[in-house]
Design a protein around this motif. Structure first.
Motif, short mmCIF file in Angstrom:
data_model
loop_
_atom_site.label_atom_id
_atom_site.label_comp_id
_atom_site.label_asym_id
_atom_site.label_seq_id
_atom_site.Cartn_x
_atom_site.Cartn_y
_atom_site.Cartn_z
N HIS A 230 17.32 35.07 43.46
CA HIS A 230 17.70 35.84 42.28
C HIS A 230 19.15 35.54 41.96
O HIS A 230 19.96 35.21 42.84
N SER A 411 14.17 38.94 35.50
CA SER A 411 13.79 39.84 36.57
C SER A 411 12.95 40.99 36.03
O SER A 411 13.16 41.47 34.91
N ASP A 417 19.19 40.25 35.19
CA ASP A 417 19.16 39.33 36.33
C ASP A 417 18.08 38.28 36.11
O ASP A 417 17.13 38.50 35.34
N ILE A 419 15.24 35.70 38.08
CA ILE A 419 14.50 35.23 39.25
C ILE A 419 14.34 33.73 39.07
O ILE A 419 14.00 33.26 37.98
#
Length: 449
Positions: A230, A411, A417, A419
């Motif tokens: 991440h 994410s 965020d 991934i």
């Protein structure tokens, strides 16, 4: 048919008991053959997987199967299979074969125990190995009440954009809603032109980016491993700030990857090739109401850049490298390139072709090679089958090629965020993980809270 599979993950033994049935479309269709488009024909026989992790309460297999049968009426090619035509080219046989659906239980494990970032440990048992047809599904229930929904599909039939359409429609159907966008299988949208108005400059770019398979060297055997990381939204923003305007987050991220590749290369790798997968729907028809928005199939090209290791290592500025990425992406992201590519494949048929970026581009098979494919359209927030959105979701693409493959996606936390799924040689993984500055190890506390 009942099966038992055992795998060790994080020191724990994961035992899956499973059975497989076939889900057919709720309404039968008249059997027919559908040709793959010229852009589909540029894809080798590769399977791609996606998976969604749901904490308790999780989607129930029976409800998922019922919704799948309904949505396959519109997405009927996913219920068919790929066969060869008289010229030896792949095409779709649409005959309501159905989708293999596996129901598995992991009664000895908790979903929160899975080390998802260590893909070979925690993911590969949770996505189905497609044995027949175009697509397969697996739902794995854990003793905590959580579940993982995994899907695997044939990349020759559709790209990620298309499969995202299907996922959103399947989830909406499971919730009892209407499907938001009916897919289009109209091959005339990407049909070759006769005569083709290709120019020498159009052909020059195509022949730099693609090659007949007969003249493409075999890549070296892959020793790659798979990881999921991440990246915080702050680090994404910091990369873009370092690159500076007018570069996008993806261009800045790709430039950063290119620099990491130069640090991971061995002494015998004199060149570094970086490619980026580009979707052509908005290039072929930029109108927001365009029929291309609903087109189901592959509409991709892969521009790339090649720099000698010495030159790349000297380019300390991320802005300089991002400028190179921006230039070769912009060069291929045009109407003329995509339409010309369709025409070029038509002139070459039935000989197959492939993207040169997978084989090091002009750097050759000895080059350090990495492909970046954006998964930012991944519909994590729309994968609600009636029990809420997933706690985590990712692609899974352990492809057999020698090039590294990196796919960032949003994410499930919805906080900006990323991934990032990575398929790469251990040497590149080691460089990515150094100091955990950008690529951070995916911990269970981050995944499940």
């Amino acid at each position: 048919m009942l099966n038992e599979t055992i795998q060790v993950h994080g020191g724990h033994e994961l035992v899956l008991n499973s059975s497989t049935t076939t889900v057919k479309p709720a309404l039968p269709i008249q059997e027919h053959r559908m040709p793959l488009s010229n852009l589909d024909l540029l894809l080798p026989p590769l399977d791609v997987s996606v998976f969604f992790c749901y904490l308790h309460p999780a989607p129930m297999a029976a409800a998922l199967k019922e919704a799948l049968a309904k949505v396959l009426v519109k997405y009927y090619p996913l219920a068919g299979e790929v066969v060869a035509n008289t010229a030896g080219e792949p095409e779709l046989l649409c005959h309501s074969r159905g989708v293999d659906f596996t129901e598995a239980s992991a009664d000895n494990a908790m979903l929160r125990e899975l080390r998802i970032g260590m893909v070979e440990e925690g993911v590969e048992m949770l996505v189905p190995a497609k044995k027949a047809g175009v697509m397969s599904v697996q739902v794995t229930k854990f003793k905590c009440g959580g579940a993982v929904v995994g899907c695997t599909f044939d990349h020759r039939v559709c790209d990620a954009y298309s499969f995202n359409m299907f996922l959103v429609a399947w989830a909406a159907t499971s919730r009892g809603g209407s499907t938001p966008l009916a897919p289009s299988f109209c091959r005339s949208l990407v049909a070759p032109r006769d005569p083709s108005p290709r120019t020498p400059s159009t052909d020059a770019l195509i022949e730099r980016l693609f090659s007949p398979l007969s003249s493409t060297p075999l890549p070296p055997a892959s020793t790659s491993v798979n990881r999921i990381y991440h990246i915080s939204s702050d680090d994404v923003a910091a990369l873009q700030a370092l690159a500076g305007p007018p570069y996008t987050k993806l261009e800045a991220f790709t430039a950063h990857l290119w620099q990491l590749c130069s640090r991971a290369a061995s002494e015998c790798q004199r060149m570094c090739c970086m490619g980026m997968v580009v979707d052509g729907r908005a290039r072929i028809s930029p109108s927001p109401d365009s029929a291309m928005k609903a087109y189901f199939g592959n509409v991709l090209t892969i521009p790339y850049g090649v720099i000698s290791m010495d030159d790349l290592r000297l380019r300390m500025s991320l802005a300089d490298v991002a400028g190179d990425v921006h230039r070769w992406v912009r060069e291929a992201a045009t109407y003329e390139h995509f339409r010309g590519l369709v025409d070029w494949v038509e002139a070459l048929r039935p000989e197959p072709a492939a993207a040169r970026a997978y084989f090091g581009g002009t750097g050759g098979v000895e080059a350090m090679t990495c492909i970046m494919s954006s998964g930012m359209g991944f519909p994590t927030g729309e994968a609600d089958f009636g029990w809420g959105t997933p706690a985590f979701a990712s692609y899974h693409f352990p492809w057999p090629g020698g090039a590294a493959y990196v796919m960032p996606m949003p994410s499930a936390h919805g906080d900006g965020d990323w991934i990032v799924y990575v398929h790469a040689a251990p040497e590149l993984m080691k460089v990515m993980e150094e100091k955990q500055t950008v690529f951070k190890t995916l911990k269970n506390s981050y995944v499940f809270g």
